[in-house]
Design an enzyme around this catalytic site. Structure first.
Site, PDB file in Angstrom:
ATOM      1  N   ARG A 119       0.824  -1.236   0.000  1.00 29.29           N
ATOM      2  CA  ARG A 119       0.000   0.000   0.000  1.00 29.29           C
ATOM      3  C   ARG A 119       0.848   1.273   0.000  1.00 29.29           C
ATOM      4  NH1 ARG A 119      -3.022  -3.130   3.701  1.00 29.29           N
ATOM      5  NH2 ARG A 119      -4.801  -4.058   2.637  1.00 29.29           N
ATOM      6  N   LYS A 141       2.532  11.479 -10.819  1.00 24.13           N
ATOM      7  CA  LYS A 141       1.652  10.620 -11.622  1.00 24.13           C
ATOM      8  C   LYS A 141       2.425   9.362 -11.974  1.00 24.13           C
ATOM      9  CE  LYS A 141      -1.590  13.746 -13.887  1.00 24.13           C
ATOM     10  NZ  LYS A 141      -2.040  14.283 -15.177  1.00 24.13           N
ATOM     11  N   GLU A 183       7.951  18.556 -24.545  1.00 28.52           N
ATOM     12  CA  GLU A 183       7.367  18.920 -23.246  1.00 28.52           C
ATOM     13  C   GLU A 183       7.940  20.254 -22.756  1.00 28.52           C
ATOM     14  OE1 GLU A 183       4.837  17.203 -22.121  1.00 28.52           O
ATOM     15  OE2 GLU A 183       5.103  15.057 -22.538  1.00 28.52           O
ATOM     16  N   LYS A 225       6.436  23.157 -13.708  1.00 31.11           N
ATOM     17  CA  LYS A 225       5.668  21.980 -13.303  1.00 31.11           C
ATOM     18  C   LYS A 225       5.455  21.977 -11.790  1.00 31.11           C
ATOM     19  CE  LYS A 225       4.428  17.338 -13.885  1.00 31.11           C
ATOM     20  NZ  LYS A 225       4.457  16.137 -14.671  1.00 31.11           N
ATOM     21  N   GLU A 235      -5.020  17.075  -9.816  1.00 37.23           N
ATOM     22  CA  GLU A 235      -5.698  17.471 -11.050  1.00 37.23           C
ATOM     23  C   GLU A 235      -7.203  17.664 -10.865  1.00 37.23           C
ATOM     24  OE1 GLU A 235      -3.774  15.934 -14.617  1.00 37.23           O
ATOM     25  OE2 GLU A 235      -5.754  15.772 -15.518  1.00 37.23           O
ATOM     26  N   ARG A 239      -4.142  21.682 -12.945  1.00 33.58           N
ATOM     27  CA  ARG A 239      -3.070  20.773 -13.389  1.00 33.58           C
ATOM     28  C   ARG A 239      -3.337  20.226 -14.798  1.00 33.58           C
ATOM     29  NH1 ARG A 239       0.332  16.008 -10.266  1.00 33.58           N
ATOM     30  NH2 ARG A 239       1.403  15.317 -12.156  1.00 33.58           N
ATOM     31  N   ASN A 243      -1.578  18.938 -19.696  1.00 35.49           N
ATOM     32  CA  ASN A 243      -1.936  17.985 -20.754  1.00 35.49           C
ATOM     33  C   ASN A 243      -2.152  18.671 -22.091  1.00 35.49           C
ATOM     34  OD1 ASN A 243      -1.961  15.274 -19.820  1.00 35.49           O
ATOM     35  ND2 ASN A 243      -3.534  15.909 -18.375  1.00 35.49           N
ATOM     36  N   HIS A 246      -2.041  16.700 -25.273  1.00 35.86           N
ATOM     37  CA  HIS A 246      -2.027  15.281 -24.919  1.00 35.86           C
ATOM     38  C   HIS A 246      -3.312  14.555 -25.309  1.00 35.86           C
ATOM     39  CE1 HIS A 246       1.555  16.481 -22.815  1.00 35.86           C
ATOM     40  NE2 HIS A 246       1.744  15.301 -22.284  1.00 35.86           N
ATOM     41  N   HIS A 250      -2.140  11.426 -27.000  1.00 41.38           N
ATOM     42  CA  HIS A 250      -2.399  10.061 -26.505  1.00 41.38           C
ATOM     43  C   HIS A 250      -3.181   9.263 -27.544  1.00 41.38           C
ATOM     44  CE1 HIS A 250      -1.857  11.126 -21.930  1.00 41.38           C
ATOM     45  NE2 HIS A 250      -0.706  10.964 -22.561  1.00 41.38           N
ATOM     46  N   HIS A 263       6.275   9.370 -27.398  1.00 38.66           N
ATOM     47  CA  HIS A 263       5.293  10.192 -26.680  1.00 38.66           C
ATOM     48  C   HIS A 263       5.467  11.676 -27.021  1.00 38.66           C
ATOM     49  CE1 HIS A 263       2.691  11.519 -23.413  1.00 38.66           C
ATOM     50  NE2 HIS A 263       3.663  12.303 -22.983  1.00 38.66           N
TER      51      HIS A 263
HETATM   52  P1  NAD Z   1      11.332   6.147 -22.415  1.00 41.05           P
HETATM   53  O1  NAD Z   1      11.273   5.937 -20.986  1.00 41.05           O
HETATM   54  O2  NAD Z   1      10.812   5.080 -23.321  1.00 41.05           O
HETATM   55  O3  NAD Z   1      12.838   6.488 -22.816  1.00 41.05           O
HETATM   56  C1  NAD Z   1      13.146   6.724 -24.158  1.00 41.05           C
HETATM   57  C2  NAD Z   1      14.297   5.824 -24.645  1.00 41.05           C
HETATM   58  O4  NAD Z   1      15.533   6.361 -24.198  1.00 41.05           O
HETATM   59  C3  NAD Z   1      14.243   4.403 -24.146  1.00 41.05           C
HETATM   60  O5  NAD Z   1      14.685   3.542 -25.149  1.00 41.05           O
HETATM   61  C4  NAD Z   1      15.227   4.428 -22.987  1.00 41.05           C
HETATM   62  O6  NAD Z   1      15.751   3.153 -22.679  1.00 41.05           O
HETATM   63  C5  NAD Z   1      16.276   5.343 -23.528  1.00 41.05           C
HETATM   64  N1  NAD Z   1      17.111   6.042 -22.555  1.00 41.05           N
HETATM   65  C6  NAD Z   1      16.726   6.561 -21.378  1.00 41.05           C
HETATM   66  N2  NAD Z   1      17.721   7.291 -20.862  1.00 41.05           N
HETATM   67  C7  NAD Z   1      18.766   7.191 -21.701  1.00 41.05           C
HETATM   68  C8  NAD Z   1      20.066   7.741 -21.718  1.00 41.05           C
HETATM   69  N3  NAD Z   1      20.475   8.596 -20.768  1.00 41.05           N
HETATM   70  N4  NAD Z   1      20.889   7.412 -22.727  1.00 41.05           N
HETATM   71  C9  NAD Z   1      20.460   6.596 -23.737  1.00 41.05           C
HETATM   72  N5  NAD Z   1      19.226   6.085 -23.799  1.00 41.05           N
HETATM   73  C10 NAD Z   1      18.382   6.391 -22.784  1.00 41.05           C
HETATM   74  O7  NAD Z   1      10.530   7.478 -22.856  1.00 41.05           O
HETATM   75  P2  NAD Z   1      10.433   8.925 -22.201  1.00 41.05           P
HETATM   76  O8  NAD Z   1      10.267   9.838 -23.338  1.00 41.05           O
HETATM   77  O9  NAD Z   1      11.482   9.169 -21.211  1.00 41.05           O
HETATM   78  O10 NAD Z   1       9.056   8.841 -21.412  1.00 41.05           O
HETATM   79  C11 NAD Z   1       7.837   8.643 -22.070  1.00 41.05           C
HETATM   80  C12 NAD Z   1       6.861   8.057 -21.075  1.00 41.05           C
HETATM   81  O11 NAD Z   1       6.644   8.970 -20.021  1.00 41.05           O
HETATM   82  C13 NAD Z   1       5.503   7.781 -21.699  1.00 41.05           C
HETATM   83  O12 NAD Z   1       5.057   6.523 -21.275  1.00 41.05           O
HETATM   84  C14 NAD Z   1       4.623   8.857 -21.121  1.00 41.05           C
HETATM   85  O13 NAD Z   1       3.280   8.477 -20.997  1.00 41.05           O
HETATM   86  C15 NAD Z   1       5.256   9.069 -19.766  1.00 41.05           C
HETATM   87  N6  NAD Z   1       4.990  10.380 -19.182  1.00 41.05           N
HETATM   88  C16 NAD Z   1       4.581  10.403 -17.895  1.00 41.05           C
HETATM   89  C17 NAD Z   1       4.346  11.613 -17.275  1.00 41.05           C
HETATM   90  C18 NAD Z   1       3.975  11.658 -15.829  1.00 41.05           C
HETATM   91  O14 NAD Z   1       3.618  12.731 -15.340  1.00 41.05           O
HETATM   92  N7  NAD Z   1       4.066  10.570 -15.118  1.00 41.05           N
HETATM   93  C19 NAD Z   1       4.546  12.813 -17.980  1.00 41.05           C
HETATM   94  C20 NAD Z   1       4.987  12.732 -19.307  1.00 41.05           C
HETATM   95  C21 NAD Z   1       5.214  11.505 -19.892  1.00 41.05           C
HETATM   96  N1  GLY Z   2       2.226  15.285 -17.559  1.00 40.60           N
HETATM   97  C1  GLY Z   2       0.991  15.738 -17.003  1.00 40.60           C
HETATM   98  C2  GLY Z   2       0.981  15.864 -15.530  1.00 40.60           C
HETATM   99  O1  GLY Z   2       1.934  15.536 -14.869  1.00 40.60           O
HETATM  100  O2  GLY Z   2       0.002  16.267 -14.966  1.00 40.60           O
END
Ligand code: NAD
Ligand code: GLY
Length: 354
Positions: A119, A141, A183, A225, A235, A239, A243, A246, A250, A263
């Site tokens: 939990r 998130k 972003e 942020k 949100e 907040r 998006n 998005h 999405h 993304h």
């Molecule tokens: P990702 O995590 O897939 O990373 C992108 C690629 O880069 C992957 O192949 C990874 O292995 C590689 N990589 C990571 N760091 C590296 C480095 N230093 N050197 C070489 N390669 C590296 O993608 P992302 O763009 O980081 O994240 C996208 C994800 O984040 C999506 O799933 C999206 O929905 C999510 N997201 C979440 C939030 C949130 O608030 N939680 C906000 C925005 C996006």
């Molecule tokens: N990336 C959207 C949020 O964190 O609210």
């Protein structure tokens, strides 16, 4: 040299520590690692690059690790189950800390496992992509995708700290750097016209990985942020501006199949569509398109039928009743969320993208 920004959430407040040379023991994380043991969650791309460099930051702690299969297609309940299985196998307890080492996919899965295991256990984010450094590691998130929609399963669970070593960007592929810039552009568009103008002037430096420019862009993005999250952690209202782009983005990711468009790429094309749906002067829509293009990102969505667009957007978390809501712009730097949009204009935009 590091810079610290606080995400101000009362007793759940935490620091975002930004700097060069913070891994390899450049910053002691032990203050944020409750108990004696921790599980580092990474993937099979990032672990070989950075796991050894993270270990000195966790000195004195017993460290276990798991490397997930890389890719958005693996951001699933099945992958999260592997993290939970690992926690059970190592007999982790409520004092165990999960450390997410990687991009947004790793951070979202690891954070969700931290929210669920017993939990809720502590976790620390060590983001290694630009996108994760400016967005996903901050704000709590966490979650995974469902076959029917992006990020449909998840929880709000704030980390104890976010450690951003900007040197990790040295190994990031160009395409991923551009995805992160989407972003960054988002923050200028939704809440800071001055930052948007700075980005227009510095986009080439950012793509050339000028460390001073990157550090500024990361810091300003995290400040934006942190400010929005502190005002509306779960949100309930404001907040949702984070998006911007998005709802369309999405839908693009879902309709293309996860991993086809990154993304950030989907969000980039989505931001142009959201700007076109806004009642914004053409000159400002053009400024956004030009900046996104200069960041090396798509300004047009892929071909998707109107039915598929609407089905995918219907699963958006901003939908209320059956009503779609969009983040729109009054102006560059001034955004709002609304269910009142020009429906004919939306049909036109979706039709053009069919
Ligand atoms: P990702 O995590 O897939 O990373 C992108 C690629 O880069 C992957 O192949 C990874 O292995 C590689 N990589 C990571 N760091 C590296 C480095 N230093 N050197 C070489 N390669 C590296 O993608 P992302 O763009 O980081 O994240 C996208 C994800 O984040 C999506 O799933 C999206 O929905 C999510 N997201 C979440 C939030 C949130 O608030 N939680 C906000 C925005 C996006
Ligand atoms: N990336 C959207 C949020 O964190 O609210």
């Amino acid at each position: 040299m590091s810079n610290t920004i606080t995400v101000d959430l009362g007793e759940r407040s935490y620091p975002i520590i930004i700097g060069s040379g913070l891994l390899s023991g450049g910053f002691d994380l032990s203050e944020y690692v409750r108990g004696g043991d921790c599980l580092v969650v990474s993937n099979d791309t990032v672990a070989p690059l950075y796991l050894d460099k993270l270990l000195p930051n966790l000195e004195g702690r017993s460290v276990d690790s798991i490397a997930l299969t890389d890719g958005e297609a693996y951001k699933s309940l099945d992958t999260m189950q592997l993290v939970l299985d690992k926690l059970v196998a190592m007999r982790a307890n409520r004092d165990t800390t999960i450390v997410a080492l990687g991009g947004g996919v790793v951070g979202d899965i690891a954070g969700f496992a931290a929210a669920c295991y017993m939990r809720g256990v502590n976790f620390v984010q060590v983001p290694t992509t630009l996108l994760a450094q400016v967005d996903s590691s901050v704000g709590g998130k966490t979650g995974v995708n469902h076959p029917q929609g992006k990020n449909l399963i998840g929880a709000f669970h704030q980390p104890q700290a976010v450690l951003i070593d900007t040197d990790t960007l040295d190994t990031l592929p160009d395409r991923e750097l551009s995805a992160g810039l989407a972003e960054v552009v988002k923050y200028g568009a939704i809440c800071d016209a001055g930052f948007f103008a700075w980005l227009e002037d510095n986009i080439a430096e950012l793509r050339a990985r000028n460390p001073v420019a990157l550090a500024h862009a990361i810091r300003r993005s995290c400040e934006c942020k942190a400010e929005v999250v502190a005002e509306d952690e779960r949100e309930a209202g404001r907040r949702a501006i984070l998006n911007f782009g998005h709802t369309f983005g999405h839908a693009i990711e879902h309709c293309q199949g996860y991993g086809e468009w990154l993304h950030g790429e989907a969000v980039a094309a989505g931001m142009v569509m959201a700007a076109q749906l806004s009642n914004l002067p053409d000159v400002d829509v053009e400024r956004l398109r030009a900046l996104i293009a200069a960041a090396g990102l798509p300004i047009e969505p892929p071909a998707i039928s109107s039915e598929d667009w609407l089905a995918a957007m219907g699963m958006d978390k901003k939908v209320q009743g059956k009503q779609l809501r969009f983040v729109l712009l009054h102006d560059i730097g001034d955004s709002f969320v609304s269910a009142e949009y020009d429906a004919a204009r939306l049909d036109e935009l979706l039709g053009a993208a069919a």
